[in-house]
Design a protein around this motif. Structure first.
Motif, PDB file in Angstrom:
ATOM      1  N   THR A 197       0.855  -1.198   0.000  1.00 46.75           N
ATOM      2  CA  THR A 197       0.000   0.000   0.000  1.00 46.75           C
ATOM      3  C   THR A 197       0.890   1.248   0.000  1.00 46.75           C
ATOM      4  N   ALA A 229       1.162   4.059  -2.924  1.00 47.81           N
ATOM      5  CA  ALA A 229       0.818   5.452  -2.641  1.00 47.81           C
ATOM      6  C   ALA A 229       2.002   6.361  -2.963  1.00 47.81           C
ATOM      7  N   HIS A 264       2.519   6.647  -6.678  1.00 45.74           N
ATOM      8  CA  HIS A 264       1.393   7.397  -7.228  1.00 45.74           C
ATOM      9  C   HIS A 264       1.631   8.910  -7.051  1.00 45.74           C
ATOM     10  N   LEU A 265       2.068   9.264  -5.851  1.00 43.52           N
ATOM     11  CA  LEU A 265       2.308  10.685  -5.565  1.00 43.52           C
ATOM     12  C   LEU A 265       3.515  11.211  -6.339  1.00 43.52           C
ATOM     13  N   GLN A 318       2.523  11.889  -9.761  1.00 41.66           N
ATOM     14  CA  GLN A 318       1.801  13.171  -9.857  1.00 41.66           C
ATOM     15  C   GLN A 318       2.779  14.339  -9.889  1.00 41.66           C
ATOM     16  N   TYR A 333       1.038  23.295  -4.369  1.00 39.58           N
ATOM     17  CA  TYR A 333       0.583  21.963  -4.782  1.00 39.58           C
ATOM     18  C   TYR A 333       1.198  20.926  -3.828  1.00 39.58           C
ATOM     19  N   GLY A 334       2.483  21.103  -3.577  1.00 38.91           N
ATOM     20  CA  GLY A 334       3.183  20.264  -2.604  1.00 38.91           C
ATOM     21  C   GLY A 334       3.142  18.788  -2.920  1.00 38.91           C
ATOM     22  N   THR A 335       3.415  18.025  -1.920  1.00 44.17           N
ATOM     23  CA  THR A 335       3.309  16.576  -2.089  1.00 44.17           C
ATOM     24  C   THR A 335       2.961  15.946  -0.731  1.00 44.17           C
ATOM     25  N   TYR A 336       2.920  14.654  -0.704  1.00 43.52           N
ATOM     26  CA  TYR A 336       2.598  13.957   0.546  1.00 43.52           C
ATOM     27  C   TYR A 336       3.693  12.940   0.852  1.00 43.52           C
ATOM     28  N   PHE A 367       4.456   9.537   3.165  1.00 44.99           N
ATOM     29  CA  PHE A 367       3.760   8.483   3.917  1.00 44.99           C
ATOM     30  C   PHE A 367       4.726   7.788   4.858  1.00 44.99           C
ATOM     31  N   ASN A 398      -0.182   8.622   9.456  1.00 41.54           N
ATOM     32  CA  ASN A 398       0.576   7.969   8.387  1.00 41.54           C
ATOM     33  C   ASN A 398       0.782   8.850   7.167  1.00 41.54           C
ATOM     34  N   VAL A 399       0.023   9.950   7.103  1.00 43.97           N
ATOM     35  CA  VAL A 399       0.059  10.784   5.897  1.00 43.97           C
ATOM     36  C   VAL A 399       0.446  12.203   6.297  1.00 43.97           C
ATOM     37  N   ARG A 420       1.217  16.000   4.796  1.00 42.61           N
ATOM     38  CA  ARG A 420       1.195  16.892   3.635  1.00 42.61           C
ATOM     39  C   ARG A 420       2.400  17.816   3.712  1.00 42.61           C
ATOM     40  N   ASN A 446       2.619  20.883   8.313  1.00 38.88           N
ATOM     41  CA  ASN A 446       1.369  20.216   8.693  1.00 38.88           C
ATOM     42  C   ASN A 446       1.618  19.108   9.700  1.00 38.88           C
ATOM     43  N   GLU A 481      -5.892  18.118   8.004  1.00 41.12           N
ATOM     44  CA  GLU A 481      -4.827  17.689   8.935  1.00 41.12           C
ATOM     45  C   GLU A 481      -5.138  18.078  10.383  1.00 41.12           C
ATOM     46  N   PRO A 494      -5.542  -2.797   5.007  1.00 40.46           N
ATOM     47  CA  PRO A 494      -4.421  -2.019   5.546  1.00 40.46           C
ATOM     48  C   PRO A 494      -4.802  -0.547   5.743  1.00 40.46           C
ATOM     49  N   VAL A 495      -3.969   0.155   6.501  1.00 34.91           N
ATOM     50  CA  VAL A 495      -4.250   1.570   6.768  1.00 34.91           C
ATOM     51  C   VAL A 495      -4.466   2.303   5.443  1.00 34.91           C
ATOM     52  N   LEU A 539      -4.082   5.151   3.099  1.00 29.75           N
ATOM     53  CA  LEU A 539      -3.150   6.280   2.999  1.00 29.75           C
ATOM     54  C   LEU A 539      -3.774   7.468   2.268  1.00 29.75           C
ATOM     55  N   MET A 540      -5.058   7.427   2.098  1.00 31.61           N
ATOM     56  CA  MET A 540      -5.877   8.558   1.660  1.00 31.61           C
ATOM     57  C   MET A 540      -5.532   9.085   0.263  1.00 31.61           C
ATOM     58  N   THR A 541      -4.998   8.218  -0.580  1.00 30.72           N
ATOM     59  CA  THR A 541      -4.652   8.698  -1.919  1.00 30.72           C
ATOM     60  C   THR A 541      -5.902   9.142  -2.682  1.00 30.72           C
ATOM     61  N   ILE A 599      -6.321  12.576  -1.701  1.00 32.23           N
ATOM     62  CA  ILE A 599      -5.227  13.416  -2.210  1.00 32.23           C
ATOM     63  C   ILE A 599      -5.446  13.731  -3.689  1.00 32.23           C
ATOM     64  N   ARG A 606      -6.825  16.964  -5.329  1.00 28.66           N
ATOM     65  CA  ARG A 606      -6.116  18.227  -5.640  1.00 28.66           C
ATOM     66  C   ARG A 606      -5.846  18.339  -7.141  1.00 28.66           C
ATOM     67  N   ASP A 607      -5.618  17.207  -7.828  1.00 31.50           N
ATOM     68  CA  ASP A 607      -5.429  17.269  -9.284  1.00 31.50           C
ATOM     69  C   ASP A 607      -6.745  17.626  -9.970  1.00 31.50           C
ATOM     70  N   ASN A 617      -7.216  21.212  -9.575  1.00 32.79           N
ATOM     71  CA  ASN A 617      -6.383  21.957 -10.535  1.00 32.79           C
ATOM     72  C   ASN A 617      -7.032  21.972 -11.915  1.00 32.79           C
TER      73      ASN A 617
END
Lengths: 469, 431, 233
Positions: free
Chosen positions: A46, A50, A53-54, A57, A72-75, A77, A96-97, A99, A106, B121, B278-279, B281-283, B286, B289-290, B293
């Motif tokens: 996972t 993630a 994926h980020l 992006q 825009y930033g990023t994340y 994990f 776990n996340v 920003r 954050n 957050e 599993p936890v 991760l909130m993708t 997230i 935001r795209d 945009n």
């Protein structure tokens, strides 16, 4: 003594109930390792998905203004940790996340505990749960009759008349129970090594060795105390109830009470207080004499004089980028001050908790177990700090590009291209080195050793006090 | 029964070990109740402190209307609503004194504005030492769920078996007639004793935060579930005592059952869920935001069309009737549509949490500890569900803020002191 | 040789022995009679070195049991009322274990021979002791003493609870050991058996030796009468 020890081991090997219990425990421990590894693997997948994926992006960012990219930033994990299958520590309760963006630090969010209703007070079925709570109980059950049974049956007189000394008998009884605990512990660690053989490096191996050591020492203390009570109390039931009382106090009651009390002694600010104070310091200056406007004005003057010009429009670079970076750096100082204060408080809390092990060795076990399994607050803080440093590097790169990339002051439409964004490295978490962790947990290991010495004194005392007739 | 109770009382009187256990239990329960009370007071005080700060901000803003003849910056609905300093709180239930539950896993105050989301957050738990969170706080529920079965065990472990070991059970069998009612009577004595203790403790807790005055149902529910839980353990132990033959054997069986129910089963369920789900991760969240945009890239007319779909009442607004809509910031359209996107992205995340919850609930029939924990958390409004309701309320308020901002902007409402006050009242209420 | 000179043992709860003086020569069997709490077991514990006399002197072959524990443990064997062995070990294994504690190393065959000599049937040698009768366990207890070549044998109610045949076998065994030079002290309630087995009989009452008799001089009935007279006095 070895002959008595051998006899005790024969007893363990020939007793059907003990054989069945041992088999049950071995299966349970192996299951915890297997399930733990499976969970770590799932979580790791996972995480990887993630993260990539980020990153994808980020790397697909079109040509945009660097400051837009900062927003825009990023994340970031929290990565899965191989040793979690042994002890998950604080992992279930921490976020776990995180920003990562400009202007602001954050908080890490979305803990596992916040994503579902209550399940278990003692976490998941990890090896640590069995090793910390249940194996000691098993050792107590194996040891509480060790001496009293010899006394009650009259065999003790027989043994002594045959030339065995009291201390030899006590040692042999203790060692047999302890070795039994060690066997279960060893099997757990060995299976862990076997399953994760390819991923284990020297650092992990050292961590595992100390993980093994602290459990071994704790088992020694538990076995020793039980044999002590078995020797001095007149009947086995009293020895059992005393040890059960100690077990409940040590592993359930006191950790809870001590932690809560320590938290009251060293109080943490509320989030609102923390954020308000940061906001105040950032706008009015850390010392209250350096407000944001004044800082910006001074910076402007400094840059103008550096370039020997009198207007920002004549500046060959983009002043906005410099202002933003200066503000960022000031914000970093403010964060360091406030976040540092929080870290100081949690460090004080931890130190006090470590010292509380003087009356409860279980605390040392708990500390070292999650510490060496890289799932304590120290590792969590290290992760947060690394993520913050990454944020600083990222935002500085973006601000520098804004300032020196070719645009002029006030030009917010200027864009950096995709190559620039792709060239900024992704966040990589560097696990803490063993030595740093060892340094933190020296105290716990020392206290555990003190307990060993103390319980050894108990045994000497018990062999003297042990009444035969 | 009376004679059995009297006999048992005499028996108890001379057992210092049992008294020590009862005293320790009482100490833990009182400590737990005070922990609950402290958290209740802390949260209440924090809410009061924040609200006082907000109140001051609102008073200052109101004063600015009289200073500026045209109302200054706050005359526009967007800014007036933005600076209404509305927070939504999850006010602690007085029953928090009994069960802290998941209160420490979530935030309980949140500033509401048109850009807010219940998954921001700042909705995470209060600043705390994670190691303390992991150990958990000793509350009354912990004492009832974990320590009560142990105290009961200590009180009843030697019933019958000690008579068996000492060899005078046959004598008792002849004297009492029914062995079962003799064991039952003796066990009931301790059951009643513990019930009395629980009632006393619950009343003490009720006094600490005035539960009986403000939420008497919580008190009765707490009492009911504590009885039920104690009855469950009493029944289990009764079976062991009836069939068991030795003190050691009984103690071993009782402790084993306690370990299985308290440690093994909940932990195994937790582990199972960790593997299956599993936890997050909130993708999913997230990714919004795209999408946001992308909104900016849309032509203004398309964005506005979407806004009209969201708020059909805009068609009859003052601005809609004129051609000039240029004064309305595109940002408003953007926030309104973003909010919808965010809600859509959160739906699967919530669904996943609900799936996890259902998975947990489906184990209740063999997992009494988790069942009772969640029941008690529900009573003290510290259950996941209570925080879910709180989050939903925040979302409703955010929706309300957006709607009011947009409608009033389109209707060219000029905010004055009166309107500002109206906003602060209307937009802080869920209904 | 066993010697107790004017031995007193005082507990917190009272006096267990008052000025006991006793001498048992090599090859003799001495029986101590007395009701519960008369001081029989205390006497044995003093001789085993598990207790220290409050006053007086206890010696075994000139050594103090309390002080010269190691030397004493090589000479003395003890057989309690209930010989408790390790139930998960066989007869031979139990014997081997207790011998090895005393530093005696014997082959399996030799151990079996000792067990046979002490009356344990060969079929039982390799059976777990958990299935042994009380008499069988007593025999292993004697085998331990035998293997150790103990010079002094102390027995605490050894025949209690044994069936007549087992009791008789025990008597024979003890006589045989005495003949081979062992000094034997035995505490008992069994007047009949005591008269049959021992050379001398002492009657203890409330920690005092109130009468000493030669076994050959009294019949079982006479012994019973003397004993009861003392107890009722």
């Amino acid at each position: 003594m070895w002959r008595i020890l051998k006899n005790e081991l024969i007893f363990l090997l020939r007793n059907r109930v003990i054989k069945a219990i041992t088999a049950g425990f071995i299966i349970l421990l192996l299951l915890t390792i297997y399930l733990g590894s499976l969970q770590t693997e799932t979580q790791s997948e996972t995480y990887k998905a993630a993260k990539s994926h980020l990153r994808e992006q980020w790397e697909s960012l079109d040509a945009v203004n660097p400051h837009s990219a900062a927003h825009y930033g990023t994340y970031v994990f929290k990565p899965a940790n191989l040793l979690s299958s042994l002890d998950e520590g604080v992992r279930g309760t921490t976020g776990n996340v995180l920003r990562v963006e400009g202007h602001v630090q954050n908080e890490i969010a979305h803990s596992e505990a916040s994503q579902m209703q209550f399940v278990s007070k003692f976490g998941k079925l990890k090896s640590s749960l069995i090793l910390q709570f249940i194996i000691p109980l098993l050792l107590i059950f194996l040891a509480f009759r060790s001496i009293s049974a010899e006394k009650e049956s009259g065999r003790l007189k027989f043994l002594l008349l045959q030339g065995a000394s009291k201390s030899n008998i006590l040692w042999a009884k203790l060692l047999s129970v302890w070795l039994f605990g060690l066997l279960l512990l060893f099997l757990t660690v060995a299976l862990y090594v076997l399953i994760n053989f390819n991923s284990i490096n020297t650092d992990t191996f050292k961590r595992l060795s100390l993980f093994f050591t602290s459990y071994s020492v704790y088992y020694f203390i538990i076995s020793r105390l039980t044999v002590f009570f078995s020797a001095i109390w007149q009947n086995a039931t009293t020895a059992l109830t005393t040890m059960l009382g100690i077990w409940i106090l040590w592993s359930i009651f006191l950790p809870n009470i001590m932690m809560s009390t320590i938290e009251k002694l060293y109080e943490l600010p509320s989030r609102d207080e923390f954020q308000s104070a940061m906001k105040e310091d950032r706008s009015e200056g850390i010392n209250g004499h350096d407000p944001k406007d004044a800082r910006a004005k001074a910076l402007k003057e400094k840059i103008l004089s550096e370039y020997n010009i009198d207007s920002l429009s004549a500046l060959p670079i983009n002043f906005d980028g410099i202002v933003m970076q200066a503000d960022e750096e000031y914000g970093n100082m403010v964060w360091d001050k406030h976040f540092g204060a929080i870290r100081d408080i949690t460090t004080k809390q931890k130190r006090a908790y470590q010292l509380a092990a003087i009356i409860n060795p279980f605390i040392s076990l708990q500390n070292t177990s999650m510490g060496f399994a890289a799932n304590d607050n120290y590792h969590h803080q290290a992760f947060l700090l690394q993520a913050e440093h990454y944020r600083r590097d990222l935002i500085k790169t973006l601000n520098d590009e804004h300032a020196y990339g070719g645009s002029k002051t006030g030009n917010w439409d200027w864009q950096a291209d995709n190559d620039f964004y792709s060239s900024i490295p992704d966040f990589t978490y560097r696990p803490l080195k063993f030595n740093e962790v060892f340094f933190r947990y020296r105290l716990d290991l020392i206290i555990l050793m003190c307990w060993v010495i103390l319980t050894c004194l108990f045994v000497t005392l018990s062999s003297n006090k042990m009444k035969i007739a | 029964m009376r004679s059995i109770f009297l006999y048992e009382w005499n028996h108890l009187k001379h057992s210092s070990f049992k008294w020590i256990s009862i005293i320790l239990f009482l100490f833990a329960a009182l400590y737990g109740l005070h922990n609950g009370k402290n958290l209740y007071e802390e949260q209440s005080a924090e809410i009061e402190r924040i609200e006082a700060k907000n109140q001051q901000e609102r008073v200052d803003n109101l004063a600015s209307f009289s200073k500026d003849s045209d109302g200054g910056r706050l005359s526009q609905p967007y800014l007036a609503i933005w600076f209404s300093h509305i927070y939504h709180y999850k006010k602690p239930s007085p029953a928090l004194v009994y069960s802290i539950g998941q209160a420490e896993q979530f935030g309980y105050y949140k500033r509401v504005n048109i850009r807010a989301s219940p998954y921001d957050e700042d909705m995470t738990n209060e600043i705390a030492n994670p190691e303390r969170l992991q150990v958990g706080m000793l509350d009354f529920t912990f004492v009832v769920l974990f320590l009560l079965p142990i105290v009961l065990l200590i009180l009843v472990y030697d019933i019958k078996s000690i008579e068996v070991e000492r060899g005078y059970l046959p004598l008792i069998r002849i004297q009492v007639g029914s062995l079962f009612s003799w064991i039952l009577g003796r066990t009931l004595f301790y059951y009643v004793l513990l019930i009395l203790l629980i009632i006393a403790l619950l009343i003490y807790g009720a006094v600490l935060t005035d539960v009986l005055i403000s939420d008497s149902m919580a008190f009765w529910n707490m009492l009911f579930y504590s009885f039920l839980y104690l009855s469950f353990w009493t029944l289990l132990y009764l079976v062991i005592l009836y069939f068991g033959k030795s003190v050691m054997g009984n103690t071993l069986s009782m402790i084993s059952i306690w370990i299985v129910f308290v440690f093994i089963i909940p932990a195994a369920v937790h582990q199972y869920i960790g593997i299956r789900k599993p936890v997050n991760l909130m993708t999913g969240m997230i990714d919004v935001r795209d999408m946001k945009n992308d909104l900016y890239e849309l032509e203004d007319s398309i964005l506005r069309k979407q806004l009209f779909v969201l708020f059909p009442e805009l068609k009859s607004s003052v601005t809609a009737k004129t051609d000039d809509q240029s004064f309305i910031s595109k940002n408003l359209d953007y926030y309104a549509i973003s909010n919808e996107l965010m809600k859509n992205s959160l739906a699967p995340i919530k669904a996943e949490s609900n799936e996890k919850n259902e998975m947990i609930s489906s184990t209740y029939w063999f997992n009494p500890l988790t069942y009772f924990s969640n029941k008690l958390n529900r009573i003290s409004e510290t259950h996941y569900q209570d925080y879910e309701i709180y989050r939903n309320e925040i979302q409703l308020l955010v929706d309300k803020h957006i709607k009011r901002t947009i409608l009033d902007t389109w209707n060219k409402v000029k905010v004055d002191q009166h309107q500002y006050e109206k906003y602060t009242i209307e937009l802080s209420k869920i209904k | 040789m066993i010697q107790l000179s004017n031995v007193t043992k005082q507990y917190k709860s009272g006096t267990a022995l008052k000025g006991l003086t006793l001498q048992i020569d090599q090859g003799q069997i001495y029986a101590l009679l007395g009701s519960n709490g008369a001081g029989k077991t205390t006497t044995i514990n003093l001789l085993l070195g598990f207790l220290n006399p409050t006053s007086g002197e206890v010696t075994l072959d000139g050594l103090s049991p309390f002080k010269d524990r190691k030397a004493i443990s090589k000479r003395v064997a003890y057989i309690p009322e209930n010989v408790s062995l390790y139930p998960y070990l066989t007869g031979v294994e139990n014997l081997d274990y207790f011998c090895s504690l005393a530093g005696i190393k014997k082959s399996k065959q030799a151990l079996k021979e000792i067990l046979t000599k002490c009356g344990l049937q060969s079929g039982a040698h390799t059976q777990k002791v958990a299935g042994y009768s009380k008499g069988m366990r007593q025999k292993v207890g004697i085998a331990i003493a035998y293997a150790k070549e103990a010079k002094v044998l102390l027995l605490d109610e050894p025949a209690s609870g044994l069936d007549p045949a087992a009791s008789n076998e025990l008597t024979m065994l003890l006589k045989q050991l005495a003949k081979e030079g062992a000094t034997i002290l035995m505490a008992s309630h069994d007047l009949f058996r005591v008269r049959e087995i021992s050379d001398r009989i002492g009657i203890l009452k409330k920690g005092e030796l109130v009468r000493e008799l030669k076994a050959e001089t009294v019949s079982a009935n006479e012994l019973e009468k003397v004993y009861l007279d003392y107890m009722q006095a």
